[in-house]
Structures are given as structure tokens and as C-alpha cells.
Design a protein around this motif. Structure first.
Motif, PDB file in Angstrom:
ATOM      1  N   SER A  75       0.770  -0.998   0.265  1.00  0.00           N
ATOM      2  CA  SER A  75      -0.323   0.350   0.387  1.00  0.00           C
ATOM      3  C   SER A  75       0.816   0.844   0.043  1.00  0.00           C
ATOM      4  O   SER A  75       2.136   0.929   0.685  1.00  0.00           O
ATOM      5  CB  SER A  75      -0.828   0.376   1.419  1.00  0.00           C
ATOM      6  N   GLY A  76       0.076   2.500  -0.557  1.00  0.00           N
ATOM      7  CA  GLY A  76       0.936   3.307  -0.480  1.00  0.00           C
ATOM      8  C   GLY A  76       0.074   4.776   0.325  1.00  0.00           C
ATOM      9  O   GLY A  76      -1.019   4.296   0.649  1.00  0.00           O
ATOM     10  N   LEU A  77       0.473   6.093   0.846  1.00  0.00           N
ATOM     11  CA  LEU A  77      -0.301   6.711   1.100  1.00  0.00           C
ATOM     12  C   LEU A  77       0.792   8.592   0.829  1.00  0.00           C
ATOM     13  O   LEU A  77       1.814   7.867   0.975  1.00  0.00           O
ATOM     14  CB  LEU A  77      -0.237   6.167   2.828  1.00  0.00           C
ATOM     15  N   HIS A  78      -0.186   9.603   1.259  1.00  0.00           N
ATOM     16  CA  HIS A  78       0.694  10.834   0.508  1.00  0.00           C
ATOM     17  C   HIS A  78       0.136  11.262   2.006  1.00  0.00           C
ATOM     18  O   HIS A  78      -1.589  11.374   2.323  1.00  0.00           O
ATOM     19  CB  HIS A  78       0.324  11.185  -0.098  1.00  0.00           C
ATOM     20  N   ILE A 114       4.637   7.135   1.211  1.00  0.00           N
ATOM     21  CA  ILE A 114       4.748   6.010   2.478  1.00  0.00           C
ATOM     22  C   ILE A 114       4.848   5.161   1.368  1.00  0.00           C
ATOM     23  O   ILE A 114       3.099   5.314   1.123  1.00  0.00           O
ATOM     24  CB  ILE A 114       3.470   6.722   3.046  1.00  0.00           C
ATOM     25  N   GLY A 115       5.214   4.164   1.719  1.00  0.00           N
ATOM     26  CA  GLY A 115       5.451   2.881   0.582  1.00  0.00           C
ATOM     27  C   GLY A 115       5.275   1.989   2.286  1.00  0.00           C
ATOM     28  O   GLY A 115       6.313   1.630   3.144  1.00  0.00           O
ATOM     29  N   SER A 116       4.204   0.915   2.222  1.00  0.00           N
ATOM     30  CA  SER A 116       4.916  -0.169   2.662  1.00  0.00           C
ATOM     31  C   SER A 116       4.035  -1.706   2.212  1.00  0.00           C
ATOM     32  O   SER A 116       3.065  -1.826   0.987  1.00  0.00           O
ATOM     33  CB  SER A 116       3.259   0.194   4.034  1.00  0.00           C
ATOM     34  N   THR A 117       4.996  -3.045   2.518  1.00  0.00           N
ATOM     35  CA  THR A 117       4.867  -4.421   2.195  1.00  0.00           C
ATOM     36  C   THR A 117       4.675  -5.183   2.387  1.00  0.00           C
ATOM     37  O   THR A 117       5.664  -5.196   3.648  1.00  0.00           O
ATOM     38  CB  THR A 117       5.569  -3.969   0.936  1.00  0.00           C
ATOM     39  N   GLY A 118       3.954  -6.303   3.822  1.00  0.00           N
ATOM     40  CA  GLY A 118       3.857  -6.982   4.357  1.00  0.00           C
ATOM     41  C   GLY A 118       4.253  -6.905   5.454  1.00  0.00           C
ATOM     42  O   GLY A 118       3.565  -5.977   6.005  1.00  0.00           O
ATOM     43  N   MET A 119       4.767  -7.388   5.593  1.00  0.00           N
ATOM     44  CA  MET A 119       4.936  -6.937   7.870  1.00  0.00           C
ATOM     45  C   MET A 119       5.667  -6.674   8.763  1.00  0.00           C
ATOM     46  O   MET A 119       6.491  -5.768   7.986  1.00  0.00           O
ATOM     47  CB  MET A 119       5.384  -8.948   8.464  1.00  0.00           C
ATOM     48  N   THR A 120       5.175  -5.969   9.731  1.00  0.00           N
ATOM     49  CA  THR A 120       6.193  -5.024  10.600  1.00  0.00           C
ATOM     50  C   THR A 120       6.626  -6.164  11.058  1.00  0.00           C
ATOM     51  O   THR A 120       5.906  -6.706  11.112  1.00  0.00           O
ATOM     52  CB  THR A 120       4.817  -4.109  11.209  1.00  0.00           C
TER      53      THR A 120
END
Length: 451
Positions: free
Chosen positions: A328-331, A337-343
């Protein structure tokens, strides 16, 4: 002629109809949708609310006329009330005339989607407590926000956060409440959320984190006036509920295998436990690659992929699902901000022995006229060094790198693989070592230091 009934037509349904007709041009495809529109991009609601998107028609990428032109028989404002998978039939009601009929099928496609979770909180039926999912709700929010001044958003996931930004940017007095002690806790680890929480406070957003709503108070007209948690009260003349989604799958309850929350289990070809019943999108599980499990992750990206696969696999198993990383991405307030998989937090909750390396560097050389810092985290399994997650944040748009990390997870790559991956160097764009190489090299150093 094979008859296919499609129940529900937002992202997965639209993709399925197009795919079925492309791959099976002789099929009779009948669509039942209880709303008066299809294909609404709910991820654009905050942009619409904030005035970034001026013409809401752009948030629809298909319409009943397009599907009809491809050969589908589309029935809008028709609600399926019952499904009998033994008889292979559905009972459907026209919401405009009230007439009902029973229709048989050869193949059934369940793309009924999800609905916002409505917690059983005292006073939740008060006026001006709204949900945020479909087109009509988006219009409701905009209409109410014009006169509202004190707006409380409940739920600090992506939808909640984006609404908070839209409201605060238009001068509203905004409070954000979430039961978790951090915002965006499913997507980002603490180094990232710390920065974003500071940003929210600088924009005069009141944060009430680690707080659950106990009750809503209303005036004599039934309009909400206050939101109460265990430790505080917040004045509000508009409340938006964004606490998550649940699959709408009651029609198939007891007839196909589901997760405890009602998400329909499917195989790699989108077949349920009944081979002639397919499911996709927010009504359905996804195969989550970081820990090889069936999970419920309602994202439009998952929905369109799964819908497309139904088109390929309706009559034979031709194309298998590759799974998802929940990318997912977020502005937000100028941050990309980009995020994928597990934290790392998520990995530990799932009993995965994982470690994380956080690293910062400029995205391109300092000798260039400008550059921007990139904050990055790589999450990996101890012992194997298999990459299971990653996050990036910068004022420069580095979000496509979340897609690169997504591929790394999907293809079982290790920290060492990423450290040596072939990325180009050109000073306009990056450094001799791309920042993802540098992140993985920092993780390698961390691994070596612990051996």
C-alpha cells in the motif's frame, strides 16, 4: 450456453465480468447489484472530501452501460436475498418494484464486498455519525462537513488518516481516536508513525490513541455532541466511523468454507469449497505470502486481481493466484509512504522470529542541487534472512520502491539477494548503490553483528 450469475459489482465484480466475457464470449453473464452505481473507488473519498478531486465521476472507472456493451445482462438496484447452492439458484428482488424471482445458474460469482464495522457503542444511532465506504456515504460526508466544525474520526487506518488530513486542511477542528497506541499500526513501525503523529499534532489534530470509544452523547434533537472514551470527552458535531471492514457473505453462510469473520476461503483459482462457486475481493480471503496464511486484507488491488482470475479460471484451472503482500501507499502532509508485507510488530504477533533494520540516506547524491532523506525499514526472518516486509518514507516520491520490495517478498528473496540486486545508477535519480541496496547492506551488517 453456460449461465454465470455475478452477485455484487464493485472492483472484483467488474473485473470478473470483463474477464469472463473476454475468455468466455459465449457465456450468459447476469449481474445483480443492489446499489445504483458500480466500480466506485472508495480510496478516492478523502481526495473528493478534500477537494483534490473536483469531478467525482472520475472515481468511477466503469458503468452498467460498459458491461452491457461487452455482453453482460446488468440488473442495478437488485438485491439477492437467498442463494441455494444445492439447487444452483438465487432469489433476487427488484428494489424499485419489489418483485422477486428465482434464477438458476451454472457458475456463481460472489463479489459482494465488505461493509464498515459498526461497533455496538451506546449512542451510535445518533445523527451525524457517518460511515465511509460507498459513493452515497462520500456525498453524505461532504454535505455534513460543510456546516460541521468539530469533527471526530474514529479509526487511524488509511481511510481515517486521509480524512483527518482532508478535514484539518480545510480548517476543521479534528480529533482522531484509535484503540491502538499508534496510528497506522498495521502498516508502519514506530519510527514512521512517530514522525507522522508529530505532523498531525503540528496541524492541530487532537490525537487520542490507545483509547476506545465508550459512548456518544446527543442533544434533544438526536444530534451527536460528544464522544466519550474511558478517560476523556471530546466535543463533536460530526463523527466518521473508520474502524475497519467485515465481509458481506451471509448469503453463503454454512454453504462454503469461511474464516471465523465470514471471509470466504478460496483456492489459487478463486474457487470456494464448491467448485462452481467462485469468490473474489472484499468478501474473500487472500493468500498472504509473508507467512503463507489465509488472511482478510480488503484492498482494491487484491479485488481486481482476484476478479480477473475468475475470468481465466471459470471453466478450467488456467492461471493461479500469486498471493499478496498487502502492499500500500499513502500521501500525507507532503510525506510519501510505501509499505509492504509485515511490520516487525506484526511478525512478532504471528510468532515469526524476525528482525528489522532501519536505515536513512538521501535518495540521490549530495552534489545534486537538491536531494531528500529516505527513512526505510527492512523486516526479515532470522536464520533464513528471507525478506518479509518493508517500509519507506520521504518527501521525495519513493513509493514505487514498495512495489520492488513486494516482488522481493513474493519471490522469497533474502536480504543478501536485495543487497546485490541490479539497480541502475544515474545522479538525477539515485546513488551508485540504490537506497534499497544500502538498506539491505545495512541489514546484512546487522545480521553479521549478531552471528
Amino acid at each position: 450456453m453456460m449461465k454465470v450469475i455475478v452477485v455484487g459489482c464493485t472492483h472484483a465484480g467488474t473485473a470478473a465480468v470483463k474477464g469472463i466475457l473476454k475468455n468466455n464470449p459465449d457465456a450468459e453473464v447476469v449481474v445483480y447489484e443492489k446499489n445504483d452505481n458500480i466500480s466506485f473507488l472508495s480510496c478516492g473519498i478523502a481526495l473528493y472530501v478534500g477537494g483534490v478531486v473536483k469531478d467525482v465521476s472520475g472515481l468511477f472507472y466503469s458503468n452498467p452501460e460498459e458491461l452491457a456493451s461487452l455482453g453482460a445482462e446488468v440488473h442495478m438496484e437488485h438485491e439477492v436475498e437467498n442463494i441455494d447452492t444445492n439447487a444452483k439458484s438465487v432469489n433476487v428482488k427488484s428494489l424499485s418494484t419489489g418483485e422477486t424471482e428465482t434464477v438458476s445458474y451454472d457458475k456463481l460469482v460472489m463479489t459482494t464486498g465488505s461493509w464498515p464495522i459498526i461497533p455496538p457503542i451506546e449512542g451510535i444511532d445518533s445523527n451525524n455519525i457517518l460511515l465511509c465506504k460507498n459513493f452515497n456515504q462520500a456525498n453524505d460526508i461532504i454535505a455534513h462537513a460543510k456546516s460541521a466544525q468539530k469533527i471526530t474520526v474514529i479509526g487511524a487506518g488509511y481511510i481515517g488518516i486521509e480524512l483527518v488530513e482532508a478535514f484539518s486542511s480545510s480548517g476543521k477542528d479534528v480529533t482522531l481516536i484509535d484503540g491502538a497506541d499508534r496510528i497506522l499500526s498495521k502498516y508502519l513501525d514506530k519510527p514512521f508513525t512517530d514522525v507522522l503523529e508529530d505532523e498531525l499534532r503540528q496541524h492541530n489534530v487532537t490525537l487520542a490513541l490507545g483509547e476506545n470509544v465508550a459512548s456518544f452523547q446527543a442533544n434533544e434533537n438526536g444530534d451527536v455532541t460528544k464522544v466519550a472514551t474511558a478517560s476523556a470527552e471530546f466535543e463533536a458535531d460530526l463523527v466518521i466511523m473508520c474502524v475497519g471492514f467485515k465481509p458481506m457473505t451471509d448469503l453463503l453462510k454454512g454453504q462454503v468454507d469461511m474464516l471465523p469473520n465470514g471471509a470466504i476461503k478460496v483456492n489459487a483459482y478463486m474457487q470456494t469449497s464448491l467448485p462452481d462457486v467462485f469468490a473474489a475481493g472484499d468478501s474473500t480471503v487472500v493468500h498472504y505470502n509473508p507467512n503463507h496464511s489465509d488472511q482478510y486484507i480488503p484492498l482494491a488491488t487484491n479485488a481486481v486481481r482476484q476478479g480477473m482470475l475468475i475470468g481465466y479460471n471459470l471453466t478450467e484451472q488456467r492461471l493461479a493466484y500469486r498471493g499478496t503482500q498487502g502492499t500500500s501507499g499513502l500521501h500525507l502532509f507532503g510525506w510519501n509512504i510505501g509499505s509492504t508485507g509485515m511490520t516487525i510488530e506484526n511478525a512478532r504477533l504471528n510468532q515469526i522470529d524476525a528482525a528489522a533494520t532501519t536505515f536513512e540516506d538521501n535518495y540521490r547524491p549530495e552534489f545534486m542541487p537538491t536531494t531528500e532523506n529516505v527513512l526505510m525499514t527492512l523486516v526479515y526472518e532470522k536464520g533464513t534472512s528471507r525478506i518479509i516486509g518493508g517500509q519507506l518514507m520521504s518527501k521525495y516520491d519513493i513509493t514505487q520502491s514498495a512495489n520492488t520490495l513486494s516482488l522481493a517478498i513474493q519471490n522469497h528473496m533474502t536480504v543478501e539477494d536485495l543487497a546485490l540486486s541490479d539497480f541502475f545508477f544515474q545522479p538525477n535519480f539515485d546513488r551508485p548503490w540504490n537506497y534499497l541496496n544500502l538498506l539491505a547492506q545495512a541489514a546484512m551488517a546487522d545480521i553479521e553483528a549478531t552471528e
